[in-house]
Scaffold this motif. Structure first.
Motif, mmCIF file in Angstrom:
data_model
loop_
_atom_site.group_PDB
_atom_site.id
_atom_site.type_symbol
_atom_site.label_atom_id
_atom_site.label_comp_id
_atom_site.label_asym_id
_atom_site.label_seq_id
_atom_site.Cartn_x
_atom_site.Cartn_y
_atom_site.Cartn_z
ATOM 1 N N ASN A 36 -6.152 -2.114 3.677
ATOM 2 C CA ASN A 36 -4.863 -1.723 4.260
ATOM 3 C C ASN A 36 -4.637 -0.219 4.243
ATOM 4 O OD1 ASN A 36 -4.155 -4.454 4.663
ATOM 5 N ND2 ASN A 36 -3.411 -4.624 2.556
ATOM 6 N N VAL A 37 -5.630 0.540 3.814
ATOM 7 C CA VAL A 37 -5.497 1.997 3.726
ATOM 8 C C VAL A 37 -5.847 2.613 5.079
ATOM 9 C CG1 VAL A 37 -6.335 4.098 2.615
ATOM 10 C CG2 VAL A 37 -6.002 2.009 1.267
ATOM 11 N N THR A 49 0.850 -1.194 0.000
ATOM 12 C CA THR A 49 0.000 0.000 0.000
ATOM 13 C C THR A 49 0.884 1.241 0.000
ATOM 14 O OG1 THR A 49 -1.756 -1.151 1.201
ATOM 15 C CG2 THR A 49 -1.790 1.252 1.247
ATOM 16 N N ILE A 61 -3.600 5.642 -4.502
ATOM 17 C CA ILE A 61 -3.221 4.718 -3.442
ATOM 18 C C ILE A 61 -3.252 3.314 -4.031
ATOM 19 C CG2 ILE A 61 -3.801 3.761 -1.186
ATOM 20 C CD1 ILE A 61 -5.106 6.379 -0.466
ATOM 21 N N THR A 62 -2.169 2.574 -3.848
ATOM 22 C CA THR A 62 -2.102 1.220 -4.401
ATOM 23 C C THR A 62 -2.403 0.186 -3.330
ATOM 24 O OG1 THR A 62 0.265 0.963 -3.942
ATOM 25 C CG2 THR A 62 -0.339 1.992 -6.040
ATOM 26 N N GLY A 63 -2.893 -0.964 -3.785
ATOM 27 C CA GLY A 63 -3.113 -2.078 -2.880
ATOM 28 C C GLY A 63 -4.560 -2.235 -2.449
ATOM 29 N N TYR A 85 -6.010 -1.300 -7.154
ATOM 30 C CA TYR A 85 -5.824 -2.578 -6.463
ATOM 31 C C TYR A 85 -4.830 -3.479 -7.194
ATOM 32 C CZ TYR A 85 -6.955 -7.253 -4.704
ATOM 33 O OH TYR A 85 -6.876 -8.511 -4.184
ATOM 34 N N ARG A 116 1.022 5.470 -1.125
ATOM 35 C CA ARG A 116 0.216 6.659 -1.415
ATOM 36 C C ARG A 116 1.054 7.680 -2.194
ATOM 37 N NH1 ARG A 116 -4.088 8.764 1.885
ATOM 38 N NH2 ARG A 116 -3.485 7.131 3.358
#
Length: 351
Positions: free
Chosen positions: A154-155, A130, A148-150, A326, A132
């Motif tokens: 998990n954010v 994750t 934001i990745t993932g 994602y 940002r």
């Protein structure tokens, strides 16, 4: 030297500084050196005014354009002639800067085109990390657009989570692989074994829907964050009707994604006006799960709508909107969408 003259001198210097800062902006690429000339002229006039006001007996003499000049005029003329001589040597630098800027823009255009037309040779891979990324909008240091990745689960530390919901506002079952299911499960109260014992967010959403079967496409409803408030520091969940369903045909993405984004941010702004402090929003790629939509078009539409909202509302209390990616494929299309609206010269933040 009189105070009015001191004030005029300070104003000339201040004007020169402001012009120099403005002309140095990346948006003026290709003209930066040429635009420095007004600043130099203001500095020279300020210097001439100060010297010949503070030292009235001083003397300078010179010639410019065939005319003889003396006193303050001669002093200022010297700087003006020197400035024009300097300007003539900056043309090649500005030309190179303009060519570089054009090359960067063309590179971004080709990258977007490649992303839009490329056919993946392998399945999308979920991102386990994750991360940002936040970037200032060109000419707007107050607001940021990012990614934001993932996995959404998990954010942490984002005030508002957006839930792409259907027009019936029926949340997914907690065992499904959707944003709605993630929000429903983590927002509910669970026992020690992880089993949900109180369906907090879904029950609140159902209460808001009491008396109506569905809402219009793009409409939003707001609930609390349930257990996400403590576990993920989420303050509000904004449910947006991003997909429409048909019996035995599944779901399809709504036509106007821009309307979805505007309604989301308008509602968050309304809550801020009411005393809440909602500064950050995470925005999934609306309707790209069961909505059978195009990823690139969706990411571009969402980014464009966010930028358009901030342009129309420069005083918005919402500071940051991040697209959620994602998978690696989603991250690629999100970054291409950001490149369309972000100035590469603007600093960004990541974490």
């Amino acid at each position: 030297m009189s105070w009015p003259l001191i004030g005029v001198t300070a104003a000339l210097i201040g004007g020169g500084v402001v012009l120099q800062i403005w002309s140095s902006g990346s948006a003026r690429g290709g003209r930066q050196h040429a635009l420095q000339l007004p600043s130099v002229l203001l500095y020279s006039l300020a210097g001439a005014l100060f010297l010949f006001s503070a030292f009235p007996d001083s003397f300078s003499e010179g010639r410019a354009l065939g005319f003889g000049l003396g006193g303050a005029a001669g002093f200022a003329a010297f700087f003006m002639v020197a400035s024009f001589a300097w300007l003539s040597r900056t043309q090649s630098r500005d030309r190179l800067a303009a060519e570089l800027k054009a090359a960067v823009q063309e590179n971004s255009r080709l990258r977007r085109q490649l992303t839009a037309t490329a056919t993946p040779t392998q399945a999308a891979v979920p991102l386990t990390r994750t991360t940002r990324y936040e970037f200032s909008l060109p000419g707007d240091r107050r607001h940021h657009l990012g990614m934001i990745t993932g996995n959404l689960a998990n954010v942490l530390g984002t005030d508002v989570w957006v839930n792409p919901e259907n027009t019936r506002m029926e949340m997914s079952r907690v065992t499904e692989h959707t944003i709605s299911a993630t929000i429903r499960y983590h927002g509910g109260r669970r026992d020690a074994a992880g089993h949900m014992v109180h369906d907090t967010i879904a029950l609140e959403l159902a209460e808001l829907m009491k008396g109506q079967a569905q809402v219009a496409a793009g409409q939003v409803l707001v609930t609390g964050a349930g257990e996400l408030a403590e576990s993920h520091q989420v303050r509000r969940i904004v449910h947006v009707a991003a997909v429409e369903g048909e019996p035995a045909s599944g779901f399809r993405q709504v036509m106007d994604l821009g309307r979805c984004v505007r309604n989301i941010l308008t509602e968050v702004e309304r809550l801020n006006t009411g005393g809440e402090e909602l500064r950050s929003v995470v925005l999934p790629l609306l309707g790209t799960g069961d909505g059978n939509s195009d990823l690139s078009r969706t990411a571009e539409a969402l980014a464009e709508a966010v930028v358009g909202y901030f342009r129309a509302h420069p005083d918005s209390a919402v500071r940051t909107v991040c697209l959620l990616a994602y998978t690696d494929v989603q991250a690629t299309v999100c970054r291409a969408a950001l490149d369309m609206h972000l100035d590469s010269g603007q600093p960004g933040r990541s974490g």
